[in-house]
Design an enzyme around this catalytic site. Sequence first.
Site, PDB file in Angstrom:
ATOM      1  CD  GLU A   1      -1.636  -3.778   8.811  1.00 59.09           C
ATOM      2  OE1 GLU A   1      -1.319  -2.571   8.952  1.00 59.09           O
ATOM      3  OE2 GLU A   1      -2.022  -4.263   7.729  1.00 59.09           O
TER       4      GLU A   1
ATOM      5  CG  HIS B   1      -1.891  -1.143   1.215  1.00 56.69           C
ATOM      6  ND1 HIS B   1      -2.110  -1.964   2.296  1.00 56.69           N
ATOM      7  CD2 HIS B   1      -2.688  -1.604   0.211  1.00 56.69           C
ATOM      8  CE1 HIS B   1      -3.009  -2.886   1.966  1.00 56.69           C
ATOM      9  NE2 HIS B   1      -3.380  -2.690   0.714  1.00 56.69           N
TER      10      HIS B   1
HETATM   11 ZN   LIG Z   1      -1.331  -2.011   4.131  1.00 61.35          ZN
END
Ligand SMILES: [Zn+2]
Length: 345
Positions: free
Chosen positions: A225, A64
């Site tokens: 994360e 991302h």
């Molecule tokens: Zn991500």
Amino acid sequence: MHQTVPAFLQDFLQTTLSSLTPECPEGAISGTLSWKWLGHGAILFYRTNIQSSTNSYIISSGIHGNETAPIEICNQLIQEIAQESISIQGNILFLFGNIEAMRQNKRFIDDDLNRLFSGKHHEMPQSKETMRALEIENIIQRFIHDSSQSSETTFVHLDMHTAIRGSFYKRFAIAPFKIGPMLSKTLVNWMGNAGIEAVLLNAKPAGTFSYFTSQLVNADALTLELGKALPFGENNLEAFSSVTLAIRQLISGGEIPVASMTPKVFKIINELERKTDSDFRLLIDDEVENFTAYPKGTILATDKDYQYCVTHEEERVVFPNRHVKPGLRAGLMVIESDIEPHIAS
Ligand SMILES: [Zn+2]
């Protein structure tokens, strides 16, 4: 004998954002350490005095494009390896995922890249991300081919992200679905050292990058994360020091200390589904943190005749996101589990 570090390796992030192609695609850093450019955003370091059993690592970031802290951490690790201020064991591929989205500080341009792996890109109309997913799959295939000279090669893949919202567990991991043990004891211990507080065990195949590598070569793979997404230059990399240190320990092949904590284990029991453009309602505020718990009977999403109602005593939501396209998941529902990830099946 030390060679000069090529300029494009001193700031590989800048090299990548500027679409520079190295004049020569490979070279030596020292008598036993070499590098190979495997395409835009992909740099491999490998030992030339290779042993029969060896570890191969894939460390990816920017799947991302606006999740910049992991990208900056990788850029720093690339510099350290190129300058030989850390010594590595085995083969290490660093990969920056969605380069065009990184340039624009966006999560993605046309499609979420982390839904397109394992050939899912073939099922979609062509877009910037479907093409990049294919490119990345080819880079990984080449890396695996070049690394698997020995049948004893083991693969570890850390795919690093930061999240849109805050999280009750500041750092957490998602283990891709696998039949049999999902993670090695080494990686579970590694998570403890890296300060990963929770791990989600996925119960089914997905279009994620970590699922792709875990299926392809049975990689010990994790989506990580690590905090909140901020633009380039605004990250406090100090806040990520436990993760960076744990990665240095892992890739330098040293003994990983026994962690003082083990992550809490959660299993994914369901998904919030977005079915339509017009009728979908996500009844979760944008400020709600990941892992927020809801009691039985709470309705969390509706869409025409669909509704999601909590059926367990308590369920926690992870990655709620109203801005997904119809047909994609708008959140994961998880419950705590007493399964141990290295014996889960
Ligand atoms: Zn991500």
